[in-house]
Write a protein that holds these residues in place. Structure first.
Motif, mmCIF file in Angstrom:
data_model
loop_
_atom_site.group_PDB
_atom_site.id
_atom_site.type_symbol
_atom_site.label_atom_id
_atom_site.label_comp_id
_atom_site.label_asym_id
_atom_site.label_seq_id
_atom_site.Cartn_x
_atom_site.Cartn_y
_atom_site.Cartn_z
ATOM 1 N N LYS A 1 0.832 -1.192 0.000
ATOM 2 C CA LYS A 1 0.000 0.000 0.000
ATOM 3 C C LYS A 1 0.875 1.254 0.000
ATOM 4 N N THR A 2 0.552 2.210 -0.892
ATOM 5 C CA THR A 2 1.270 3.482 -0.935
ATOM 6 C C THR A 2 0.579 4.443 0.036
ATOM 7 N N SER A 3 1.225 4.705 1.152
ATOM 8 C CA SER A 3 0.640 5.517 2.212
ATOM 9 C C SER A 3 1.315 6.883 2.303
ATOM 10 N N HIS A 4 0.721 7.754 3.113
ATOM 11 C CA HIS A 4 1.319 9.060 3.381
ATOM 12 C C HIS A 4 2.708 8.878 3.994
ATOM 13 N N GLN A 5 2.822 7.914 4.910
ATOM 14 C CA GLN A 5 4.101 7.646 5.566
ATOM 15 C C GLN A 5 5.153 7.206 4.552
ATOM 16 N N CYS A 6 4.753 6.355 3.639
ATOM 17 C CA CYS A 6 5.660 5.871 2.598
ATOM 18 C C CYS A 6 6.178 7.038 1.753
ATOM 19 N N ILE A 7 5.277 7.922 1.342
ATOM 20 C CA ILE A 7 5.658 9.072 0.514
ATOM 21 C C ILE A 7 6.534 10.017 1.318
ATOM 22 N N SER A 8 6.198 10.228 2.582
ATOM 23 C CA SER A 8 6.996 11.080 3.458
ATOM 24 C C SER A 8 8.431 10.565 3.537
ATOM 25 N N HIS A 9 8.572 9.278 3.713
ATOM 26 C CA HIS A 9 9.900 8.667 3.798
ATOM 27 C C HIS A 9 10.637 8.771 2.459
ATOM 28 N N LEU A 10 9.920 8.549 1.377
ATOM 29 C CA LEU A 10 10.516 8.560 0.049
ATOM 30 C C LEU A 10 11.090 9.922 -0.329
ATOM 31 N N VAL A 11 10.348 11.009 -0.020
ATOM 32 C CA VAL A 11 10.784 12.347 -0.438
ATOM 33 C C VAL A 11 11.462 13.142 0.668
ATOM 34 N N GLY A 12 11.436 12.626 1.892
ATOM 35 C CA GLY A 12 12.106 13.327 2.994
ATOM 36 C C GLY A 12 11.378 14.580 3.446
ATOM 37 N N VAL A 13 10.057 14.539 3.381
ATOM 38 C CA VAL A 13 9.223 15.659 3.805
ATOM 39 C C VAL A 13 8.373 15.163 4.979
ATOM 40 N N PRO A 14 8.153 16.000 6.012
ATOM 41 C CA PRO A 14 7.351 15.558 7.155
ATOM 42 C C PRO A 14 5.972 15.027 6.741
ATOM 43 N N LYS A 15 5.506 14.015 7.466
ATOM 44 C CA LYS A 15 4.247 13.346 7.134
ATOM 45 C C LYS A 15 3.078 14.325 7.088
ATOM 46 N N GLU A 16 3.019 15.264 8.003
ATOM 47 C CA GLU A 16 1.904 16.220 8.022
ATOM 48 C C GLU A 16 1.913 17.096 6.773
#
Length: 131
Positions: free
Chosen positions: A62-77
């Motif tokens: 599953k592609t989650s907000h957390q996954c994208i946050s980790h991938l791009v190095g931007v805070p989850k919020e």
């Protein structure tokens, strides 16, 4: 940094480096104007598509907000807010399987433009000395 020193200090690749930077800035400006997106939104949009297309083939994930946050190095919020904006713009949708781009074709065009720009920069003679 090194890029600034090269541009200020001259050298044989100064014009090529400056031209590539201008080209990349022009590309981001065009994307901002055409899509109405900030650079951060473009980055997150690209990350959602990259995660979706890679993982759909290789593994069931599953592609989650957390996954994208980790991938791009931007805070989850921040990612959450930007994704909500991208959903409102009709570029991303949230499904049971996670985040998905609405149009694979649009995503592909945008990704290809940026990959081409990156390839041109990487092909510069001075790029082999960068790390």
């Amino acid at each position: 940094g090194r890029a600034w020193k090269r541009l200020r200090g001259g050298g044989r690749n100064r014009a090529a480096d400056a031209g590539s930077i201008r080209g990349l800035l022009r590309l981001f400006g065009t994307l901002r104007f055409s899509y109405g997106l900030s650079a951060e939104q473009i980055l997150i949009y690209l990350a959602v598509g990259a995660a979706e297309f890679d993982w759909r083939v290789e593994r069931d994930r599953k592609t989650s907000h957390q996954c994208i946050s980790h991938l791009v190095g931007v805070p989850k919020e921040t990612v959450r807010r930007k994704i909500e904006q991208l959903i409102d713009l009709g570029l991303i949708r949230s499904t049971r399987e996670g985040l998905r781009v609405v149009s694979a074709e649009e995503w592909s065009v945008l990704a290809d433009l940026l990959v081409d720009a990156g390839d041109r920069i990487a092909a510069l003679p001075s790029a082999s000395r960068r790390v």
